[in-house]
Enzyme design. Structure first.
Site, PDB file in Angstrom:
ATOM      1  N   GLY A  93       0.828  -1.194   0.000  1.00 21.33           N
ATOM      2  CA  GLY A  93       0.000   0.000   0.000  1.00 21.33           C
ATOM      3  C   GLY A  93       0.864   1.246   0.000  1.00 21.33           C
ATOM      4  N   CYS A  94       0.248   2.372  -0.329  1.00 24.93           N
ATOM      5  CA  CYS A  94       1.017   3.621  -0.414  1.00 24.93           C
ATOM      6  C   CYS A  94       1.471   4.104   0.962  1.00 24.93           C
ATOM      7  CB  CYS A  94       0.213   4.693  -1.145  1.00 24.93           C
ATOM      8  SG  CYS A  94      -1.476   4.927  -0.550  1.00 24.93           S
ATOM      9  N   TYR A  95       0.571   4.106   1.948  1.00 26.66           N
ATOM     10  CA  TYR A  95       0.976   4.492   3.299  1.00 26.66           C
ATOM     11  C   TYR A  95       2.063   3.558   3.842  1.00 26.66           C
ATOM     12  CZ  TYR A  95      -2.810   7.932   4.172  1.00 26.66           C
ATOM     13  OH  TYR A  95      -3.648   9.029   4.159  1.00 26.66           O
TER      14      TYR A  95
END
Length: 372
Positions: A162-164
């Site tokens: 995921g980006c986070y």
């Protein structure tokens, strides 16, 4: 390491979403990978054709979602000799498609959260879904490129992070052995709106001139981050993740705070980061006193970070900046594809970023700011 391939035929399923469209943009300039199949929302597919008008019309395939969708998709994948399939779909679609695609002897790179969590019980708890193919959870390789290169080279199923988690794990992992886990580790992340996908809840009037925290304590990326840090979920680990939305299109700035063990110095911590990311083409530890900015990494696959020690308090801060659609999604997926097929890790991800700034433009601006 696999032998170098001279042409790699690629498919993007879900090409009309933010991450899918970003994949198509970058694949167009890749020296080896060739997009031969793009599919997505029937309503949005004509718009995608206008967006990437350089590709032949037969690349865009408007499947009808329904009983025969999977069968038709598998037929086209086989007919077009696809070697790698990117799943830029909702999680429910990804976990349904991946097992069948793997039977076709193609490499699957999943940009959804379908295969990131190894523990089936945690997956069910945090995603409120019963996983239809739990046997693939252990088989999937978590595609944090800088940390799992060797495993990626032999993977048939790559779970793109995921980006986070990408922004937080790149910031914290080099410091893992230096963190005093008796004190809280706090990660405060600010994200552009594309990180939320095409969500009608986040309209311009609600977000413009605004900044809001959301999903405090129950964001789905928390178990993914703890898994990446090697810490058990729900075992009293003092880990706090605070996500925020800010009125920008793309980018994530994560500021991570932790207390270091006794005797840890900023110089020692800096050496650890420099050693860990030596040879990593996309991760840069900035010079002391220089802080990351989202606009310096926007439209690139780079992650820039900085370290700061708060006097004698043992409190340390690591700040990282990435583009959520590139390093946090499509760019990292292509980086993983490059590693998997024995290509140059940076192939197709340097030079002019499509729709954005020159790759070296941000560094030029930083150099000028230091002189002022």
């Amino acid at each position: 390491m696999h032998l170098m391939v001279h042409e790699l035929r690629a498919a993007v399923i879900g090409a009309t979403g933010y991450s899918g469209r970003e994949l198509v943009r970058w694949l167009q300039q890749h020296p080896v990978a060739k997009p031969v199949l793009l599919t997505g929302s029937r309503k949005a597919l004509p718009e995608l054709r206008r967006f990437v008008c350089s590709l032949p019309a037969d690349v865009f395939v408007p499947f009808r979602y329904g009983e025969n969708f999977l069968e038709e998709l598998l037929d086209v994948v086989a007919l077009r000799k696809v070697g790698v399939v990117f799943l830029a779909t909702e999680i429910e679609s990804a976990v349904g498609l991946a097992p069948e695609l793997l039977q076709q002897d193609v490499v699957v790179i999943d940009l959804s959260a379908g295969f990131r969590i190894k523990n089936e019980k945690l997956y069910r708890e945090w995603y409120s879904l019963v996983h239809p193919c739990p046997e693939l959870l252990e088989r999937a390789v978590y595609g944090l490129s800088e940390y799992h290169r060797e495993a990626i080279t032999a993977a048939s199923l790559i779970a793109n992070p995921g980006c986070y988690p990408t922004s937080v794990l790149l910031a914290l992992l080099p410091a893992l052995e230096f963190i005093d886990w008796e004190a809280p580790v706090i990660c405060d992340s600010k994200s552009g709106l594309t990180g939320a996908g095409r969500n009608a809840d986040y309209i311009f009037a609600e977000i413009n001139e605004n900044c809001l925290a959301y999903k405090l304590g129950n964001h789905r990326h928390i178990p993914e981050m703890l898994q990446g840090l090697g810490k058990p979920v729900g075992d009293g680990i003092p880990f706090v993740f605070a996500p925020h939305l800010v009125p920008m299109n793309r980018g994530i700035l994560s500021t991570c705070y932790f207390r270091a063990k006794v005797g840890v110095s900023e110089a020692g911590l800096r050496r650890q980061y420099e050693e860990k990311y030596k040879g990593s083409p996309f991760v840069t530890l900035l010079a002391p006193g220089v802080l990351p900015q989202v606009q310096m990494v926007a439209h690139t696959n780079r992650c820039e970070m900085a370290l700061f020690v708060h006097g004698d308090s043992r409190m340390m801060t690591v700040v990282s900046a990435i583009d959520n659609l590139v390093k946090g999604a499509a760019g990292q997926a292509i980086q993983n594809m490059n590693i998997r097929f024995g290509l140059d890790e940076a192939a197709g991800l340097t030079g002019t970023a499509l729709g954005g700034r020159q790759e070296g433009e941000g560094r030029k601006q930083k150099a000028e700011s230091r002189r002022q």
